[in-house]
Design a protein around this motif. Structure first.
Motif, short mmCIF file in Angstrom:
data_model
loop_
_atom_site.label_atom_id
_atom_site.label_comp_id
_atom_site.label_asym_id
_atom_site.label_seq_id
_atom_site.Cartn_x
_atom_site.Cartn_y
_atom_site.Cartn_z
N GLN A 94 -5.70 32.94 62.85
CA GLN A 94 -5.90 34.19 63.58
C GLN A 94 -5.07 34.21 64.85
OE1 GLN A 94 -10.22 34.29 64.00
NE2 GLN A 94 -10.12 36.39 63.23
N ARG A 95 -5.00 33.07 65.46
CA ARG A 95 -4.31 32.98 66.74
C ARG A 95 -2.79 33.15 66.56
NH1 ARG A 95 -4.06 28.91 71.43
NH2 ARG A 95 -2.24 29.82 72.40
N VAL A 96 -2.26 32.60 65.46
CA VAL A 96 -0.81 32.52 65.31
C VAL A 96 -0.24 33.61 64.42
CG1 VAL A 96 1.05 31.01 64.50
CG2 VAL A 96 -0.92 30.02 65.63
N CYS A 97 -0.98 33.98 63.37
CA CYS A 97 -0.36 34.78 62.31
C CYS A 97 -0.59 36.28 62.51
CB CYS A 97 -0.92 34.36 60.95
SG CYS A 97 -0.61 32.62 60.64
N ARG A 98 0.28 37.04 61.87
CA ARG A 98 0.13 38.49 61.93
C ARG A 98 -0.56 39.03 60.70
NH1 ARG A 98 6.30 39.15 63.78
NH2 ARG A 98 6.10 37.70 65.51
N ARG A 99 -0.56 38.21 59.66
CA ARG A 99 -1.21 38.63 58.41
C ARG A 99 -1.76 37.37 57.75
NH1 ARG A 99 1.09 40.91 53.41
NH2 ARG A 99 3.08 40.10 54.16
N ILE A 100 -2.88 37.56 57.06
CA ILE A 100 -3.52 36.40 56.44
C ILE A 100 -3.77 36.68 54.96
CG2 ILE A 100 -5.54 34.86 56.46
CD1 ILE A 100 -6.04 35.61 59.32
N GLY A 101 -3.44 35.71 54.13
CA GLY A 101 -3.78 35.79 52.72
C GLY A 101 -4.83 34.73 52.42
N PHE A 102 -5.83 35.11 51.65
CA PHE A 102 -6.89 34.16 51.28
C PHE A 102 -6.70 33.75 49.84
CE2 PHE A 102 -8.65 36.70 54.70
CZ PHE A 102 -9.21 35.75 55.51
N ILE A 103 -6.67 32.46 49.62
CA ILE A 103 -6.50 31.96 48.25
C ILE A 103 -7.73 31.17 47.86
CG2 ILE A 103 -5.21 29.91 49.06
CD1 ILE A 103 -3.60 30.09 46.44
N GLU A 145 -5.81 39.95 51.29
CA GLU A 145 -4.83 39.86 52.38
C GLU A 145 -5.29 40.80 53.49
OE1 GLU A 145 -1.15 40.79 50.18
OE2 GLU A 145 -0.30 39.07 51.20
N HIS A 146 -5.22 40.34 54.72
CA HIS A 146 -5.63 41.17 55.85
C HIS A 146 -4.62 41.04 56.98
CE1 HIS A 146 -9.57 41.77 54.16
NE2 HIS A 146 -9.73 40.47 54.04
N PRO A 147 -4.29 42.15 57.63
CA PRO A 147 -3.54 42.00 58.88
C PRO A 147 -4.46 41.37 59.92
CG PRO A 147 -4.11 44.31 58.52
CD PRO A 147 -4.56 43.55 57.30
N VAL A 148 -3.91 40.64 60.86
CA VAL A 148 -4.78 39.91 61.80
C VAL A 148 -5.54 40.86 62.69
CG1 VAL A 148 -4.77 38.38 63.79
CG2 VAL A 148 -3.62 37.72 61.72
N ASN A 149 -4.94 42.02 63.06
CA ASN A 149 -5.70 42.93 63.92
C ASN A 149 -6.95 43.45 63.20
OD1 ASN A 149 -4.41 44.59 62.20
ND2 ASN A 149 -3.13 45.59 63.76
N ARG A 150 -6.91 43.49 61.84
CA ARG A 150 -8.12 43.86 61.11
C ARG A 150 -9.17 42.75 61.26
NH1 ARG A 150 -8.53 45.01 54.65
NH2 ARG A 150 -10.73 44.50 54.49
N GLN A 151 -8.66 41.55 61.29
CA GLN A 151 -9.59 40.43 61.52
C GLN A 151 -10.24 40.57 62.89
OE1 GLN A 151 -10.29 37.61 59.58
NE2 GLN A 151 -9.42 38.89 57.97
N GLU A 152 -9.38 40.92 63.87
CA GLU A 152 -9.92 41.06 65.23
C GLU A 152 -10.92 42.21 65.31
OE1 GLU A 152 -5.97 39.30 67.40
OE2 GLU A 152 -6.28 41.45 67.26
N ALA A 153 -10.56 43.30 64.59
CA ALA A 153 -11.50 44.42 64.55
C ALA A 153 -12.81 43.98 63.91
CB ALA A 153 -10.90 45.57 63.77
N GLY A 154 -12.67 43.16 62.91
CA GLY A 154 -13.85 42.65 62.23
C GLY A 154 -14.73 41.86 63.16
N ALA A 155 -14.10 41.25 64.16
CA ALA A 155 -14.87 40.41 65.08
C ALA A 155 -15.89 41.23 65.87
CB ALA A 155 -13.94 39.69 66.03
N LYS A 156 -15.62 42.55 66.04
CA LYS A 156 -16.57 43.40 66.78
C LYS A 156 -17.88 43.52 66.00
CE LYS A 156 -12.90 46.01 68.90
NZ LYS A 156 -12.03 47.16 68.68
N THR A 157 -17.77 43.41 64.71
CA THR A 157 -19.01 43.49 63.92
C THR A 157 -19.38 42.10 63.40
OG1 THR A 157 -17.71 43.99 61.98
CG2 THR A 157 -18.63 45.86 63.17
N ALA A 158 -18.85 41.08 64.07
CA ALA A 158 -19.12 39.72 63.61
C ALA A 158 -20.59 39.35 63.84
CB ALA A 158 -18.23 38.74 64.34
N ARG A 159 -21.00 38.36 63.10
CA ARG A 159 -22.38 37.89 63.19
C ARG A 159 -22.56 37.11 64.50
NH1 ARG A 159 -22.30 36.33 58.50
NH2 ARG A 159 -23.65 37.75 57.39
#
Lengths: 301, 266
Positions: free
Chosen positions: A196-205, A213-227
């Motif tokens: 998350q810190r380094v990449c701009r896009r993440i693929g999950f295998i 596959e998610h762009p990292v900013n989507r991950q960050e957005a996801g963090a707002k609704t994180a547990r």
């Protein structure tokens, strides 16, 4: 713009294996992009990377790096690629300097200054035999050899293993600089926070399949609704059922009588309810980013 | 290819020196006993006459163990030297590639713009160079000490016999290399298979004169065509040596073809 790395239905079945190690993986990485490749151990990350590097042959599908076919043009590709193996293996009897001299003889450097700067930045031990170096110091040499010839594409398999936090920072800066200079980075890891810190896009295998596959900013957005997790002690009976009925809340009772509360989304209803109770102690436990990744992973699969 | 060759030679320099010294010392010490054997040939002849034929066939391809050629064959050339060369060549063949693959450093090399065939050629060249260094050292000492103790043999033929011994060892080294390059055996497995063939071949061939049923299978084994006494006496059929050479080249080609196509273990 052409992709720097392109995989099209890449599959690999090892001889004698019952299950494919890679199942039709397709993805594209743009020039200058830093792409994180995430998955648990045995998911197929290293198989994918070793196929890209031409160490093993794909059973089906195609892939190219900088427009060159990974099977037919493997040697031409390696002129332009820097590679770091998941388990860095170096010649035990060589010093760091001897190792770099040897590898430079096989792949001439564009600039000796680059190597010198890398050695300085990582404070690498160059005059002791590799067998005397710690895992972290060996990892530094592995990183240096991957970057020293200023490649256009970097393929890095779990690159920060063994590095101390300070050196991890140096490494992240190095990746960002390489990307800024136009290099594409394929970065495998099982550490979500790092990716998350380094990449701009993440693929999950998982199980050899690219499951998301998610762009990292989507991950960050996801963090707002994180547990988020709290441990709450009450002076008196705990309002277990009232809390349980709140939306997005999971609650469990500990042996001590304290409640462990996990909230996804808005905190206000929980805080309002707690405000009406006699709370003795409230401890916030930030959800471990790794378990966040695992949750997402389970959902995706 | 050249950096791989030089790196391999540098990393194996002490082992090469050790092998050269060890084999040279073995040859020198044996040749130094020749004057004793020559001076007491009558008494020794009686002792040898009482020994069973199987003993003689296992230590030499010569019927006269006390002649200069028989002495050289029984003490150095028939058994010990080819076995030493075989051990050296097999250990090279089974480690040049397999050790790097096992340790993971092979990926470090294959991540460079270096075709697999060129990488293997560099490794093979290093193996050949090490064998050549040890053979030259052994030949030089054999010639020097043969001259010193007055062994009445052509120095050129001594050199040729040692060369033939090294060539047969090289062939078994080629087998070990081919097995490991094909990925069909680990380094140890390829060494064990090659060494078993070499030692088994020696046993079958050395006993073929005593058991008729061994004659036919012996003809299929390289040791049957290794006749150092014939080399020393000038009657050797050098087509046999060309056969060793051809098999070695074929094994090297098999290693090249196999290694350039297969998956690398990781």
């Amino acid at each position: 713009m052409n992709a720097a790395i392109s995989l099209n239905g890449l599959s690999k079945v090892y001889a004698g294996a019952a299950e494919p190690a890679l199942r039709g993986v397709s993805l594209a990485i743009a020039p200058g992009e830093i792409y994180g490749f995430l998955g648990p151990n045995g998911a197929g990350k290293s198989t994918c990377i070793r196929t890209l590097m031409g160490f093993i042959r794909p059973t089906a599908g195609k892939a190219s790096i900088l427009g060159l076919d990974i099977v037919k043009d493997s040697v031409a590709i390696k002129r332009r690629v820097g590679y770091l193996a998941g388990e860095v293996a170096l010649y035990q009897d060589m010093t760091g300097r001897q190792l770099m001299d040897y590898l430079s003889a096989l792949q001439p450097l564009k600039s000796a200054n680059c190597l010198r700067r890398l050695v300085e930045d990582f404070q690498a031990e160059m005059n002791r035999p590799v067998r005397e170096l710690s895992k972290g110091n060996r990892q530094k040499l592995g990183i240096i050899q991957a970057f020293a010839h200023q490649p256009e594409v970097l393929i890095l398999d779990e690159p920060t293993g063994g590095l101390d936090p300070l050196m991890q920072e140096v490494f992240y800066d190095l990746v960002a600089t390489a990307s800024g200079d136009g290099a594409s980075v394929f970065f495998s890891s099982h550490n979500l926070s790092e990716v998350q810190r380094v990449c701009r896009r993440i693929g999950f295998i998982k199980n050899g399949r690219l499951v998301a596959e998610h762009p990292v900013n989507r991950q960050e957005a996801g963090a707002k609704t994180a547990r988020q997790r709290f441990i709450v002690s009450f002076d008196g009976p705990a309002p277990y059922f009232q809390i349980k009925n709140l939306p997005g809340v999971k609650v469990s009772r500990q042996n001590s009588g304290d409640l462990t509360i996990e909230v996804v989304g808005e905190l206000a209803p929980l805080l309002k309810l707690l405000g009406q109770c006699r709370v003795k102690r409230l401890t916030s436990r930030e959800q471990d980013i790794e378990s966040e990744f695992l949750n997402l992973y389970q959902e995706e699969s | 290819m050249i950096p791989v060759l030089l790196s391999e030679l540098r990393r194996r320099r002490w082992a090469t020196a050790g092998w050269s010294l060890g084999i040279s010392a073995y040859i020198a010490l044996n040749l130094l006993t020749y004057p004793i054997v020559r001076d007491q040939s009558k008494a020794l002849g009686q002792v040898l006459a009482s020994l069973p034929g199987s003993f003689k066939t296992m230590v030499s391809d010569s019927t006269d163990l006390l002649s200069p050629a028989g002495f050289m064959s029984s003490k150095i050339l028939y058994l010990i030297l080819p076995m030493l060369f075989t051990v050296l060549a097999v250990s090279l063949g089974s480690t040049l590639l397999a050790r790097e693959e096992r340790s993971g450093t092979l990926e470090l090399l294959l991540a460079r713009p270096l075709p697999r065939r060129r990488l293997l050629a560099g490794k093979m060249a290093a193996g050949l160079a090490i064998m050549a260094i040890v053979t030259v050292a052994a030949s030089a000492i054999a010639i020097l000490f043969s001259w010193r103790v007055g062994l009445e043999l052509s120095l050129l033929r001594i050199m040729q016999a040692i060369g033939l011994s090294a060539l047969m060892g090289l062939m078994f080294g080629g087998l070990a290399l081919a097995l490991s390059a094909l990925g069909r055996a680990t380094g140890r497995g390829s060494a064990a298979l090659s060494a078993a063939l070499a030692v088994g071949g020696y046993l079958v061939v050395s006993l073929e004169g005593l058991a008729d049923w061994l004659r036919w299978p012996a003809k299929l084994l390289p040791y049957h065509y290794y006749q150092p006494t014939e080399v020393l006496l000038g009657g050797y059929n050098w087509l046999n040596a060309w056969g060793f050479f051809a098999i070695t080249v074929i094994l090297a080609a098999i290693a090249m073809a196999g290694f350039s196509r297969r998956d690398i273990g990781g």
